[in-house]
Design an enzyme around this catalytic site. Structure first.
Site, short mmCIF file in Angstrom:
data_model
loop_
_atom_site.label_atom_id
_atom_site.label_comp_id
_atom_site.label_asym_id
_atom_site.label_seq_id
_atom_site.Cartn_x
_atom_site.Cartn_y
_atom_site.Cartn_z
CB SER A 154 -0.89 -0.24 1.27
OG SER A 154 -2.17 -0.70 0.77
CE LYS A 157 -4.61 2.03 -0.42
NZ LYS A 157 -4.00 0.55 -0.28
CB SER A 336 -4.42 1.55 4.08
OG SER A 336 -3.63 0.88 2.80
#
Length: 500
Positions: A154, A157, A336
């Site tokens: 993640s 991102k 997240s």
């Protein structure tokens, strides 16, 4: 200046400046309507010459952070355990600190001091196939361990949200509209609002929040003004194209409720209105929810609700608008949020190449970051969230993106920094760094998939300098996931105590 050999007291959550935060909803639906969100604030920059989210507070040397918004839980997907899952809770209300903040010191940093501070934690046997990069807010790395790309999970991102802010601007919003259709019809048109809700937030009374309930109220009012009491309803989700499920995701993601099919029209990110699981067809479910609210507002809606494409130039009857993109980015990074990141990637694809697909999103993100000077040579990007196990990004790239977002030359990217969770305080770091010297001094994006644990963000060191870091550990045994996560936390905490 604090003595680095003397442990600093962990900052209280009340020493963080926190905007208004609503109680968490009991259901899985994240309560994020306009009526509940804080007023849009200007991000006041407290650092002379450089813009960062960390400032050193004169009283006791405590670091204060501007935090992003709280939201409902969302994990990283196939993590076992899911380190990025954040249980809902009520954040403490925090007054503005009474002390006077002074700018964090900016300097090149001492590479030898960084290496010395991290020497012991880098030897941790729970750090597998580690990539570790530490740098000042601008300039070359002070430490670089490991080479090549690795699975970012993640932390990807950071790339997606940076590209979205650069392409669309921090004040950009997404509209969900109702337009006139043929034969006494109306069309619900999805605009790719990632956080469009079904119902209004339970505490909200305004009729302009970004929910289907609010949109139905506005539509019914306009239909009544036009003398219309009976309509045929269709929905248009054609803004996004291509498959709804990324071909680079494991086949288990959808049936195991890891992520929703990505569409331009949904309610509550495709979560089931019952509060359990996800719906198979998010646009059709959103239209059904909208029809229910229309009926409650006195409009007769024909039973059959089908898919259609709104005609160009069709008169608009009503709309609801999302929060500004800067707020959306903060939420995505704080908790997240996988679905939110995937929607933003498609919005970037639309803006850059006119293609709102997975492939278009990846192309748009790459084009935008390359234009900003981010080196993506050797990187493999297959989605916007980092859920794909085929993603490969260098730790240096994560540091470059964070340096870029901290730069005074790119103020529009500041939400990438202000959205990072604060260690031991909120978001996906809310249950990490307890009883750690990094508590309150580290803010970072987490990343967890089977076999991968990552942490990328900023830390204020014992001299008050801000350091940027990225730590990524691949090939982690499932049983060692929590130990690896703790080892990454120790690396970041070592930076907080370093006189670098």
């Amino acid at each position: 200046m604090p003595n680095p050999d003397t442990p600093r007291p962990p900052p209280s959550p009340l020493q963080h400046t926190v905007p208004e935060v609503s109680d968490m909803a009991a259901a899985d639906r994240p309560p994020y309507g306009v009526s509940q969100r804080p007023r849009r604030r200007r991000r006041r920059l407290v650092v002379t010459g450089v813009v960062v989210a960390a400032v050193v507070v004169a009283a006791g040397g405590v670091t204060a952070y501007e935090t992003g918004r709280l939201a409902d839980w969302l994990g990283d997907g196939d993590a076992a355990p899911v380190a990025d899952t954040v249980p809902g809770y009520t954040a403490p209300a925090a007054p503005t600190p009474g002390v006077v903040a002074r700018p964090a010191r900016v300097g090149a940093g001492d590479a030898a001091a960084v290496r010395s501070a991290l020497a012991e934690p880098l030897e941790d046997s729970d750090l597998f196939d580690l990539r570790a990069v530490v740098a000042p807010l601008s300039g070359p790395a002070l430490l670089d361990v490991g080479h090549g790309t690795s699975m970012p999970a993640s932390t990807l991102k950071l790339l997606t949200t940076t590209a979205a802010l650069e392409t669309l601007g921090p004040d950009h919003t997404f509209a969900t509209r109702v337009v006139a259709g043929p034969r006494h019809g109306i069309v619900l048109v999805g605009g790719g609002d990632p956080f469009l809700e079904g119902a209004r937030p339970p505490t909200g009374v305004a009729h302009d929040d970004a929910s289907l309930q609010a949109l139905a109220f506005k539509t019914a009012r306009q239909l009544g003004a036009n003398g219309t009491r009976s309509v045929r309803l269709s929905y248009d989700d054609s803004l996004f194209t291509g498959p709804r499920v990324n071909p680079h995701w494991p086949a288990t993601y959808i049936p195991d409720d890891v992520v929703s099919p990505i569409t331009a029209l949904w309610a509550d990110e495709g979560r089931n209105p019952s509060g359990y699981g996800r719906v198979a067809d998010p646009p059709a479910t959103a239209a059904a929810i909208f029809a229910t609210y229309l009926r409650q507002d006195g409009v007769r809606v024909a039973p059959a609700v089908g898919q259609a494409t709104a005609r160009a130039g069709a008169p608009e009857l009503a709309r609801v608008t999302s929060p500004p993109l800067a707020d959306i980015v903060e939420r995505i990074l704080l908790v997240s949020d996988n679905e939110g990141a995937e929607v933003l990637a498609r919005q970037v694809g639309l803006a850059v190449d006119g293609e709102g697909s997975f492939a278009g999103g990846v192309s748009g993100v790459r084009t935008t970051l390359t234009r900003l000077g981010i080196d993506l040579d050797g990187a493999t990007i297959e989605d916007g969230s980092g859920l794909s196990r085929d993603d490969r990004v260098a730790a240096e790239t994560l540091v470059d993106v964070l340096q870029l977002a901290s730069s005074p030359a790119h103020a529009d990217l500041r939400s990438v920094i202000s959205g990072l969770p604060v260690a031991a305080y909120d978001g996906s770091l809310g249950d990490r760094f307890d009883d750690s010297p990094g508590r309150g001094y580290v803010r970072a994006k987490t990343g967890t998939l089977h076999g991968t644990s990552a942490l990328a963000g900023l830390s204020t060191d014992a001299r008050g300098r801000v350091l940027v870091f990225a730590f990524v550990s691949n090939h982690v045994n499932g049983a060692d996931t929590l130990d690896t996560r703790a080892a990454l936390d120790r690396l970041a905490s070592a930076l907080a105590t370093c006189r670098c």
